[in-house]
Design an enzyme around this catalytic site. Structure first.
Site, PDB file in Angstrom:
ATOM      1  N   MET A  30      -3.228  -0.094  -3.287  1.00 51.48           N
ATOM      2  CA  MET A  30      -3.447  -0.342  -4.706  1.00 51.48           C
ATOM      3  C   MET A  30      -4.847   0.093  -5.122  1.00 51.48           C
ATOM      4  O   MET A  30      -5.319  -0.244  -6.215  1.00 51.48           O
ATOM      5  CB  MET A  30      -3.219  -1.818  -5.051  1.00 51.48           C
ATOM      6  CG  MET A  30      -1.774  -2.247  -4.936  1.00 51.48           C
ATOM      7  SD  MET A  30      -1.305  -3.642  -5.992  1.00 51.48           S
ATOM      8  CE  MET A  30      -2.461  -4.890  -5.469  1.00 51.48           C
ATOM      9  N   GLY A  36     -11.127  -0.939   5.495  1.00 53.81           N
ATOM     10  CA  GLY A  36      -9.803  -1.233   6.023  1.00 53.81           C
ATOM     11  C   GLY A  36      -8.800  -0.154   5.670  1.00 53.81           C
ATOM     12  O   GLY A  36      -8.033   0.309   6.523  1.00 53.81           O
ATOM     13  N   HIS A  37      -8.801   0.279   4.403  1.00 55.96           N
ATOM     14  CA  HIS A  37      -7.916   1.371   3.989  1.00 55.96           C
ATOM     15  C   HIS A  37      -8.263   2.658   4.740  1.00 55.96           C
ATOM     16  O   HIS A  37      -7.367   3.396   5.187  1.00 55.96           O
ATOM     17  CB  HIS A  37      -8.061   1.638   2.489  1.00 55.96           C
ATOM     18  CG  HIS A  37      -7.658   0.493   1.612  1.00 55.96           C
ATOM     19  ND1 HIS A  37      -8.552  -0.133   0.779  1.00 55.96           N
ATOM     20  CD2 HIS A  37      -6.474  -0.135   1.431  1.00 55.96           C
ATOM     21  CE1 HIS A  37      -7.921  -1.097   0.110  1.00 55.96           C
ATOM     22  NE2 HIS A  37      -6.668  -1.120   0.499  1.00 55.96           N
ATOM     23  N   GLY A 147      -2.088  -2.451   6.765  1.00 57.65           N
ATOM     24  CA  GLY A 147      -2.972  -3.408   7.405  1.00 57.65           C
ATOM     25  C   GLY A 147      -2.241  -4.703   7.687  1.00 57.65           C
ATOM     26  O   GLY A 147      -1.342  -5.098   6.947  1.00 57.65           O
ATOM     27  N   MET A 184     -11.760  -7.679   5.069  1.00 63.59           N
ATOM     28  CA  MET A 184     -11.981  -6.765   3.961  1.00 63.59           C
ATOM     29  C   MET A 184     -10.818  -6.820   2.977  1.00 63.59           C
ATOM     30  O   MET A 184      -9.658  -6.856   3.371  1.00 63.59           O
ATOM     31  CB  MET A 184     -12.180  -5.343   4.460  1.00 63.59           C
ATOM     32  CG  MET A 184     -13.504  -5.141   5.159  1.00 63.59           C
ATOM     33  SD  MET A 184     -13.841  -3.399   5.481  1.00 63.59           S
ATOM     34  CE  MET A 184     -15.496  -3.520   6.144  1.00 63.59           C
ATOM     35  N   SER A 186      -9.917  -5.590  -1.391  1.00 60.42           N
ATOM     36  CA  SER A 186     -10.385  -5.046  -2.663  1.00 60.42           C
ATOM     37  C   SER A 186     -10.845  -6.159  -3.596  1.00 60.42           C
ATOM     38  O   SER A 186     -11.688  -5.936  -4.474  1.00 60.42           O
ATOM     39  CB  SER A 186      -9.279  -4.230  -3.330  1.00 60.42           C
ATOM     40  OG  SER A 186      -8.894  -3.145  -2.510  1.00 60.42           O
TER      41      SER A 186
END
Length: 286
Positions: A30, A36-37, A147, A184, A186
């Site tokens: 998103m 992490g992404h 994740g 982590m 967003s």
């Protein structure tokens, strides 16, 4: 890296890549990317000829009063991060194209969505499974990376993929944490400095649970009570749930065994945070 917004164009490009024998690795997000992404993108890069990263803040997985409007967005920032990490195509569809006028089709996974986030966020997982199924149909990946911080989401997507005979592998990757242990997310950007400090109670509570299990505790109620006591020490922390569940079925575990996973959802201020730890891995094999 190429940014593609049109759904039909994205699908056609991916179908052409598959016809050429290229392996597509997919990272659905998103947006408002963090390390992490990017770790997922790098894992995808190691396995795929073409790496597709999608950014779509999916309106159907947000309930009334949730943070859809305030969810952080910055496509130009994300595009540069995705390019640097090794993505080939960034798919950023518009909501009106993903859910055109008259849209009426949904994917529901029963059972696994009745507990945890599914209980506290009605309709959330219907939105998640629908959009992920649509993204899988558009991108046509051979493997998709997620994740494991969203542990229930990963379990639900795996169940959906098996039940619907989707021809791909769903790969779960380890949680990536800040140096102080905070998982982590967003949403971490929405924490005030004071809330950011209090948010560490999730990681510290996991540490308490881990220590108890390593010391031989096997009663889930004892572990859950210790976790709750630590979190409740923080004035801005409000517990949504603290549960110990079976890793595959998500049913409550009363006696801890090798399948037990601790799952947490806590609102710190107005920011909802989740975390988990596989407590069963702390139990020696018999």
């Amino acid at each position: 890296m190429e940014i593609i917004e049109d759904v039909a164009q994205m699908q056609q490009r991916c179908l052409e890549a598959r016809q050429k024998g290229l392996r597509i690795a997919f990272v659905p997000t998103m947006g408002y990317l963090h390390e992490g992404h990017l770790s997922l993108v790098r894992a995808a890069r190691a396995e795929g000829d073409i790496v597709v990263l999608s950014i779509f803040v999916n309106p159907t997985q947000f309930g009334a009063g949730e943070d859809f409007d305030s969810y952080p967005r910055d496509l130009s920032r994300d595009a540069e991060m995705a390019r640097t990490a090794g993505a080939n195509w960034l798919f950023a569809p518009r909501a009106k194209d993903m859910y055109p006028a008259g849209y009426a089709s949904w994917v529901d996974v029963e059972g696994l969505t009745d507990t945890l986030c599914g209980a506290s966020r009605p309709g959330h997982f219907r939105g998640v499974t629908t959009v992920v199924c649509k993204l899988f149909n558009i991108v046509q990946p051979h493997v998709a990376f997620f994740g494991s911080k969203d542990f229930q989401q990963l379990a639900v997507i795996r169940r959906m993929s098996v039940d619907l005979n989707l021809p791909l592998e769903v790969r779960g990757m380890p949680i990536v944490r800040e140096p102080d242990g905070l998982a982590m997310s967003s949403r971490n950007v929405n924490l005030s400095p004071a809330e950011r400090g209090q948010a560490l109670c999730l990681y510290e509570a996991i540490g308490i649970a881990t220590a108890l299990v390593r010391a031989g505790e096997r009663d889930s109620r004892t572990v859950i009570e210790a976790v709750r006591r630590r979190i409740e020490q923080e004035p801005e922390a409000a517990i949504d749930y603290v549960q110990i569940c079976h890793a595959q079925t998500l049913a409550d575990c009363h006696a801890l065994d090798r399948h037990a996973v601790l799952l947490l959802a806590v609102r710190v201020g107005t920011t909802r945070l989740i975390d988990n730890h596989h407590l069963g891995e702390e139990i020696p094999e018999s």
